[in-house]
Write a protein that holds these residues in place. Sequence first.
Motif, short mmCIF file in Angstrom:
data_model
loop_
_atom_site.label_atom_id
_atom_site.label_comp_id
_atom_site.label_asym_id
_atom_site.label_seq_id
_atom_site.Cartn_x
_atom_site.Cartn_y
_atom_site.Cartn_z
N GLN A 1 0.93 -0.92 0.34
CA GLN A 1 -0.30 0.08 -0.07
C GLN A 1 0.91 1.27 -0.04
N LEU A 2 1.88 1.32 0.70
CA LEU A 2 2.65 2.73 0.58
C LEU A 2 3.38 2.55 -0.07
N ALA A 3 3.74 1.74 -0.75
CA ALA A 3 4.50 1.60 -2.72
C ALA A 3 2.59 2.64 -3.82
N LEU A 4 2.00 1.80 -3.57
CA LEU A 4 1.08 1.64 -4.53
C LEU A 4 0.28 3.31 -4.30
N LEU A 5 0.12 3.74 -3.00
CA LEU A 5 -1.14 4.54 -2.61
C LEU A 5 -0.73 6.27 -2.86
N PRO A 6 0.41 7.15 -3.39
CA PRO A 6 0.01 7.62 -4.46
C PRO A 6 -0.04 7.71 -5.54
N ALA A 7 0.72 6.43 -5.82
CA ALA A 7 0.32 6.84 -7.89
C ALA A 7 -1.44 6.26 -7.74
N ALA A 8 -1.74 5.48 -6.52
CA ALA A 8 -3.75 5.63 -6.77
C ALA A 8 -3.96 7.37 -6.28
N ASN A 9 -3.65 8.00 -5.73
CA ASN A 9 -3.42 8.96 -5.66
C ASN A 9 -3.71 10.12 -6.85
N LEU A 10 -3.15 9.76 -8.06
CA LEU A 10 -2.78 10.57 -8.93
C LEU A 10 -3.54 10.10 -10.24
N ARG B 1 -6.90 -3.65 -1.92
CA ARG B 1 -7.63 -3.09 -2.60
C ARG B 1 -8.34 -2.44 -1.88
N GLN B 2 -8.93 -2.38 -1.18
CA GLN B 2 -9.79 -1.39 -0.19
C GLN B 2 -8.89 -0.07 0.27
N VAL C 1 -8.55 5.61 -1.89
CA VAL C 1 -7.55 6.71 -2.31
C VAL C 1 -8.72 7.22 -3.47
N GLN C 2 -8.15 6.48 -4.39
CA GLN C 2 -8.80 6.37 -5.94
C GLN C 2 -10.04 6.62 -6.51
N GLY C 3 -11.05 5.85 -4.75
CA GLY C 3 -12.04 6.52 -5.53
C GLY C 3 -13.25 4.88 -6.29
N TYR C 4 -12.63 4.12 -6.95
CA TYR C 4 -12.45 2.55 -7.66
C TYR C 4 -11.17 2.02 -7.55
N LEU C 5 -10.92 1.41 -7.87
CA LEU C 5 -10.03 0.22 -8.53
C LEU C 5 -10.05 -0.79 -8.89
N ASP C 6 -10.24 -0.62 -10.95
CA ASP C 6 -11.53 -1.80 -11.63
C ASP C 6 -9.71 -2.98 -12.16
#
Length: 323
Positions: free
Chosen positions: A139-148, A198-199, A204-209
């Motif tokens: 999660q810590l690797a991917l959360l900023p990417a999700a925020n973008l 995934r949760q 953070v992203q608002g969705y995840l497909d």
Amino acid sequence: MERIKIGILGAAGYTGGELIRVLLNHPQAEIVFANSESNAGNPVSDVHEGLIGETDLKFTDQMPFNQVDVVFFCFGHGKSEAFLKEHTIPENVKIIDLAQDFRIKGNHDYVYGLPEINKADMAKAQHLANPGCFATAIQLALLPAANLNLLKEDVSVNAITGSTGAGQKPGATTHFSWRAGNLSIYKPFQHQHIAEIRQSLAQVQGYLDADIDFIPYRGNFARGIFCTAVVKTAVPAEEIIEAYKDFYADAAFTHYTDKAIDLKQVVNTNKALVHCEKFGNKLLITSAIDNLLKGAVGQAVQNMNLMFGIDETAGLRLKASAF
């Protein structure tokens, strides 16, 4: 200074021992009881021998919940929910569960304890579900990417963990003669932490497909997790790196670094280190944590600090053991 009175269930395992080690050096913590039925009456240092000379605490089979402010569940997965069906903990006593029983939102009031995104809710929580070790690193690797809003295509993730991630009970894939000089994968694409990953990314992203294609590895070392993730994106590297730095600017223990990272920088600490590099349209993200600290006990103590409104870093200014 009023001290936080603490009870520990499952105190004889790896996480229980690491929790005791951290709390003994916490300026506002007092361990009231360390429960282990099989070790009742024995000194804690008989099992956790790294604590010889540091404490006279003994294991107990008693659970005096009316004497504590918070209780840590250091059970194996599935045992926390079963325990609560058979025992009553006073409503005023906070619970921090280190197992996976309450990490997914559902018919319960447990707040997911990832401070980097849920700090406000955690500060008000009575019951908290501590994140999983692989889940924290990924999660810590991917959360900023999700925020973008970058997680639009399937994400490839590989992460390797030390043997302590499998718990203290010996098994075919944990004993020294099998693990030393060896490497293997397990639960590819099916690891139990994928759901909580995934949760949070969807939060953070608002969705995840997109799928999170996670391949876990067993490493031939004792502690730590090293993770790599690949995200396809045309966004320039400079923009992504700046976003990562901004996302973690106020995080107490998660740090973006411009230099490539290695595992020894985080072992024995509550730190998470994150680094990004761009190769054409592929973004390579690396992260590293100590699976017993930021991946378990350290994060749990960090979360306790937040729940009781004290300094988030209390008791957790730990030095990397290799340097």
